[in-house]
Design an enzyme around this catalytic site. Sequence first.
Site, PDB file in Angstrom:
ATOM      1  N   ASP A  73      -2.733  -2.289  -3.303  1.00  8.10           N
ATOM      2  CA  ASP A  73      -3.305  -0.698  -3.696  1.00  8.10           C
ATOM      3  C   ASP A  73      -2.531   0.079  -4.746  1.00  8.10           C
ATOM      4  O   ASP A  73      -3.322   1.224  -4.974  1.00  8.10           O
ATOM      5  CB  ASP A  73      -3.457  -0.078  -2.283  1.00  8.10           C
ATOM      6  CG  ASP A  73      -4.346   1.065  -2.494  1.00  8.10           C
ATOM      7  OD1 ASP A  73      -5.579   1.087  -2.780  1.00  8.10           O
ATOM      8  OD2 ASP A  73      -3.741   2.204  -1.711  1.00  8.10           O
ATOM      9  N   GLU A 114      -0.181   3.442 -13.287  1.00  7.11           N
ATOM     10  CA  GLU A 114      -1.391   3.714 -12.817  1.00  7.11           C
ATOM     11  C   GLU A 114      -1.863   4.957 -13.489  1.00  7.11           C
ATOM     12  O   GLU A 114      -0.986   5.800 -14.181  1.00  7.11           O
ATOM     13  CB  GLU A 114      -1.362   4.410 -11.303  1.00  7.11           C
ATOM     14  CG  GLU A 114      -1.046   3.146 -10.155  1.00  7.11           C
ATOM     15  CD  GLU A 114      -1.109   3.869  -8.650  1.00  7.11           C
ATOM     16  OE1 GLU A 114      -1.372   4.892  -8.414  1.00  7.11           O
ATOM     17  OE2 GLU A 114      -0.838   2.812  -7.942  1.00  7.11           O
ATOM     18  N   HIS A 144      -5.725   2.344  -5.657  1.00  5.48           N
ATOM     19  CA  HIS A 144      -4.919   3.494  -4.649  1.00  5.48           C
ATOM     20  C   HIS A 144      -5.798   4.374  -3.727  1.00  5.48           C
ATOM     21  O   HIS A 144      -5.854   5.354  -3.958  1.00  5.48           O
ATOM     22  CB  HIS A 144      -4.169   4.691  -5.854  1.00  5.48           C
ATOM     23  CG  HIS A 144      -2.890   5.082  -5.279  1.00  5.48           C
ATOM     24  ND1 HIS A 144      -1.858   5.355  -6.017  1.00  5.48           N
ATOM     25  CD2 HIS A 144      -2.625   5.533  -3.818  1.00  5.48           C
ATOM     26  CE1 HIS A 144      -1.089   5.907  -5.197  1.00  5.48           C
ATOM     27  NE2 HIS A 144      -1.340   6.077  -4.002  1.00  5.48           N
ATOM     28  N   LEU A 145      -6.413   3.520  -2.748  1.00  3.82           N
ATOM     29  CA  LEU A 145      -7.331   4.009  -1.690  1.00  3.82           C
ATOM     30  C   LEU A 145      -6.602   4.258  -0.600  1.00  3.82           C
ATOM     31  O   LEU A 145      -7.412   4.683   0.360  1.00  3.82           O
ATOM     32  CB  LEU A 145      -8.572   3.053  -1.718  1.00  3.82           C
ATOM     33  CG  LEU A 145      -9.283   2.846  -2.851  1.00  3.82           C
ATOM     34  CD1 LEU A 145     -10.457   1.708  -2.607  1.00  3.82           C
ATOM     35  CD2 LEU A 145     -10.009   3.881  -3.577  1.00  3.82           C
ATOM     36  N   GLY A 146      -5.278   4.122  -0.231  1.00  2.00           N
ATOM     37  CA  GLY A 146      -4.666   4.375   0.907  1.00  2.00           C
ATOM     38  C   GLY A 146      -5.025   5.368   1.492  1.00  2.00           C
ATOM     39  O   GLY A 146      -5.379   5.434   2.849  1.00  2.00           O
ATOM     40  N   ALA A 147      -5.103   6.391   1.017  1.00  2.00           N
ATOM     41  CA  ALA A 147      -5.455   7.802   1.860  1.00  2.00           C
ATOM     42  C   ALA A 147      -6.792   8.163   1.688  1.00  2.00           C
ATOM     43  O   ALA A 147      -7.322   9.397   1.898  1.00  2.00           O
ATOM     44  CB  ALA A 147      -4.576   8.973   1.134  1.00  2.00           C
ATOM     45  N   CYS A 175       0.962  -1.071   0.067  1.00  2.00           N
ATOM     46  CA  CYS A 175      -0.079  -0.041   0.026  1.00  2.00           C
ATOM     47  C   CYS A 175       0.851   1.134   0.048  1.00  2.00           C
ATOM     48  O   CYS A 175       0.271   2.419   0.404  1.00  2.00           O
ATOM     49  CB  CYS A 175      -0.872   0.013   1.003  1.00  2.00           C
ATOM     50  SG  CYS A 175      -2.174  -1.434   1.335  1.00  2.00           S
ATOM     51  N   ALA A 176       2.134   1.009  -0.519  1.00  2.00           N
ATOM     52  CA  ALA A 176       2.965   2.373  -0.303  1.00  2.00           C
ATOM     53  C   ALA A 176       3.193   2.887  -1.640  1.00  2.00           C
ATOM     54  O   ALA A 176       2.627   3.961  -2.026  1.00  2.00           O
ATOM     55  CB  ALA A 176       4.481   1.674   0.154  1.00  2.00           C
TER      56      ALA A 176
END
Length: 531
Positions: free
Chosen positions: A258, A263, A281-284, A232-233
């Site tokens: 993620d 992308e 890319h939902l980490g944040a 997730c980084a």
Amino acid sequence: MAPKVLVSDKLSETAVQIFRDRGIDVDFMPDLGKDKDKLAEIIGNYDGLAIRSATKVTPSLLEKADRLKVVGRAGIGTDNVDKDAASKKGVIVMNTPFGNMITTAEHAIAMMFAVARQLPEASASTHAGKWEKSKFMGVELTGKTLGVIGAGNIGGIVCDRARGLKMKVIAYDPFLSEEKAEKMGVEKVELEELLPRADFITLHVPLTDQTRNILSRENLEKTKKGVRVINCARGGLVDEEALADLLKSGHVAGAGFDVFSEEPAKENPLFNLPNVVCTPHLGASTTEAQENVALQVAEQMSNYLIDGAVENALNMPSMTAEEAKVMGPWVALSSHLGAFIGQMTDEPVKAINILYDGVVAEMNLAALNCSVIAGIMKKSNPDVNLVSAPVVAKERGIQISTTNQDKSGAFEGYIKVTVVTEKRERSVAGTVFSDGKPRFIQIKGINVDAEVGPHMLYTTNEDVPGIIGTLGGILGQAGANIANFTLGRASAGGEAIALLYLDEAPNDAALKALADTGKFRQIKPLVFDVV
């Protein structure tokens, strides 16, 4: 005139209001970032640009941003900002690395659960009317070994949450000390040890030349059979093709991703493999995190534009608002010292040596270094500032060195700058008195006490009678009023210097008249940016 900020991506109204409350003129155009032509057309009107990911800060955009001082990214990633071009332009690039730490860490933990229990596939199967209870046999997290690659801000939170889940945590991070690891309750290991021991591996490092492909095919093959990998980084940390092969062979039991090497990820080797959980890319992407980073970027940009505080900058040293208040006179002094020596030096500079003594040696030296370098560079490049100066110096191959020492002289603290050229070394030192005003205290090894003014005149001569009268007489005839007059000499009859603070710059006629006397070895008008 109040600073002016453009918000070209979607920030909350609360964040926009922060700018207004600080007295900043703000234009909120949340969809402008998608229109690069319109953005380029108006960017020259703004001192600050607040963005998320839609706005692209390119070299061509920066060329038109003549007023721009700071770009603030609401979020941790700044892939949409050309930081090298911004640095050369003298524009600070800030991000908000702390606003979404918890959210990203929680997403990694959620991914671990999802992969351990095959939740997405089990959900899809159940929605399809199947009841495949025996198909989705999972594993517990309790008692498993979690290998954390990168134990910084986000990785540290993951370590803490994992320990709460009764996992054994081992961490690889070159910057993690044994003491910090012990305090975190984790075991510090090398990567070679982490790979074969971990039941789960989660990555929390930025993408750099050192971390790119850190989980290469070779390293993935060293992992324990049945390992589950979470990223997730940043995309590019894992060889996705190799991971897909090891998932198919059964060596890797599952993966949660993620982020991807490309992308938006329309296709990827990991897609449609069993027990691979993918998110866009939902980490944040939580309500709390999006609000937090928006508020944080507004505060940071306001603090810089109003108070000069630099927080979470990616291309210059940070300096808090509290530091800015205390260091303000010392930053001014370091700039004046650089400007003095820069105006006195005509040949190319090879090296800059900066000595910090006493109280100033305990301050933010990186920021002071930038101020010295900018002062020196302004003679040849008037547009240079604290951000661009180190870049320009590096491009010119100038070596920068610093020394700090305990109080060793008559002053509570002082700064001494020495410039080395092919022909000579030249040095100047200064301090800040209790009134907050910078002073020059030594030039070429000769002690002086000179207040800094916007217009000054520096002369050198043999120590003989009549110099004061000559300077005063000629400057008086030219209508140049002397506000302050400082003299110094190496020894009686030896080399002497004079530094005059004038109300206005001496005209060419006065300078010629001084030269025609034949009494002066050097006559140099100087200009300083004194507020």
